[in-house]
Design a protein around this motif. Structure first.
Motif, PDB file in Angstrom:
ATOM      1  N   SER A 118     100.340  94.846  65.400  1.00  0.00           N
ATOM      2  CA  SER A 118     100.576  95.442  66.713  1.00  0.00           C
ATOM      3  C   SER A 118      99.311  96.124  67.216  1.00  0.00           C
ATOM      4  N   ASP A 119      98.207  95.895  66.518  1.00  0.00           N
ATOM      5  CA  ASP A 119      96.942  96.537  66.885  1.00  0.00           C
ATOM      6  C   ASP A 119      96.412  95.980  68.211  1.00  0.00           C
ATOM      7  N   TYR A 120      95.941  96.873  69.085  1.00  0.00           N
ATOM      8  CA  TYR A 120      95.439  96.451  70.397  1.00  0.00           C
ATOM      9  C   TYR A 120      94.262  95.493  70.286  1.00  0.00           C
ATOM     10  N   ILE A 122      93.434  93.477  67.858  1.00  0.00           N
ATOM     11  CA  ILE A 122      93.861  92.164  67.371  1.00  0.00           C
ATOM     12  C   ILE A 122      94.589  91.419  68.491  1.00  0.00           C
TER      13      ILE A 122
ATOM     14  N   TYR B  49      89.552 103.350  73.891  1.00  0.00           N
ATOM     15  CA  TYR B  49      89.779 102.029  74.498  1.00  0.00           C
ATOM     16  C   TYR B  49      88.449 101.328  74.773  1.00  0.00           C
ATOM     17  N   ILE B  52      87.370  99.878  71.618  1.00  0.00           N
ATOM     18  CA  ILE B  52      88.211  98.722  71.253  1.00  0.00           C
ATOM     19  C   ILE B  52      87.810  97.511  72.088  1.00  0.00           C
ATOM     20  N   THR B  58      89.180  98.443  65.574  1.00  0.00           N
ATOM     21  CA  THR B  58      90.622  98.311  65.758  1.00  0.00           C
ATOM     22  C   THR B  58      91.206  99.713  65.948  1.00  0.00           C
ATOM     23  N   GLU B  59      92.504  99.773  66.206  1.00  0.00           N
ATOM     24  CA  GLU B  59      93.142 101.087  66.355  1.00  0.00           C
ATOM     25  C   GLU B  59      93.011 101.916  65.082  1.00  0.00           C
ATOM     26  N   GLN B  60      92.939 101.219  63.945  1.00  0.00           N
ATOM     27  CA  GLN B  60      92.789 101.895  62.652  1.00  0.00           C
ATOM     28  C   GLN B  60      91.415 102.536  62.506  1.00  0.00           C
TER      29      GLN B  60
END
Lengths: 158, 155
Positions: A118-120, A122, B49, B52, B58-60
């Protein structure tokens, strides 16, 4: 004096941000986080819109989930990348949704290795790859390489 | 130790002082802190953002560069004297986010600049923020230790 300084700072920061604008090579994926995309599932091997088969069935299965509202699927042989967006107020259950979805998909579609995320980032990369495949703008080998890079992104922790 | 009894004069003075004391506008302060803190968080979200979109985060993994950028912006704003004004207006709203950490470092560094780079800036820069770093490192160590132990016990 202070106002001038603030304006200079703002200008420098804007310049810094705009310098990176050319890095993205797709246009649609730029708004993929804001808009709903729901593209057709793509298969790297066929490199055409997938026929009604596993991918479509997987997509239907994923979109059935109440927490999810946007799905992109890219298939590479026996590997299938499923990236999705979760409804904002459901983001607290992100981990559980991912776990349950992976379990359900593995149970329903045996023989396929699912990469569920669900990662943005990805999601963005998957939309971009999906678009390139749909418009036949990427050679198969390169698409496979990109697919591998997206999968590697999922493994990154720090 | 037994509490000392207050004299009548002291009690009267306390009453008088209470009458003249300015009431703290708690609700107003909370609202200001909420709005300014929220604004900082919105900027932080925009920066994450940005990372990203344009970089391979990534969000991680985006948390680290975002925090670093926010601290850097706070350093600049403190250096130019803007953050102090924001701090006066927003109170905890500007101190609690990670930008408060940057402010604590650079304001101590600026304060002790005249004492030299090593004994002044170097030794005093982390006077305020040092405790935060030590607390963070130590609590991370404890959490990692607990996780490892649970992992070993659970197989």
């Amino acid at each position: 004096m202070m106002r001038r300084l603030c304006l200079q700072l703002l200008f420098t920061f804007t310049l810094f941000l705009s310098g990176c604008a050319s890095n993205g090579d797709g246009k649609t994926e730029r708004f993929a986080l804001l808009k709903e995309t729901n593209p057709k599932p793509m298969d790297i091997i066929d490199a055409t819109d997938s026929k009604i088969g596993d991918e479509e069935a997987v997509k239907k299965e994923v979109i059935k989930n109440d927490h999810i509202y946007d799905v992109v699927i890219v298939k590479n042989g026996k590997e299938m990348l499923v990236a999705y967006k979760i409804k904002h107020m459901h983001r607290f259950q992100m981990k559980q949704v991912e776990k349950k979805l992976t379990k359900d998909l593995n149970k329903k579609f045996e023989g396929i290795h699912f990469i569920v995320s669900s990662d943005y980032k990805i999601f963005l990369e998957a939309v971009r790859l999906n678009k390139l495949l749909r418009e036949n703008e990427i050679p198969r080998e390169e698409a496979k390489k990109e697919f591998k890079q997206i999968v590697e992104l999922k493994e990154e922790k720090t | 130790m037994q509490k000392q009894q207050k004299t009548i004069e002291q009690k009267n003075y306390e009453k008088l002082q209470g009458k003249h004391e300015l009431k703290r506008p708690i609700a107003k302060n909370c609202l200001k802190a909420f709005l300014v803190g929220g604004l900082f968080c919105t900027v932080g979200q925009a920066i994450s953002y940005f990372y990203i979109y344009f970089f391979n985060f990534t969000e991680q993994t985006v948390g680290n560069p975002t925090s670093a950028t926010m601290v850097f912006i706070a350093l600049l704003l403190t250096g130019f004297g803007i953050y102090d004004r924001i701090g006066q207006f927003a109170g905890a709203g500007s101190a609690v986010p990670v930008t408060g950490f940057g402010n604590a470092i650079i304001s101590a560094a600026i304060e002790h600049r005249t004492e030299g780079f090593v004994l002044g800036v170097g030794s005093n820069m982390f006077k305020l923020a040092g405790s935060v770093i030590v607390f963070g490192v130590f609590s991370a160590f404890v959490v990692a230790l607990i996780k490892t132990l649970f992992g070993m016990l659970g197989g």
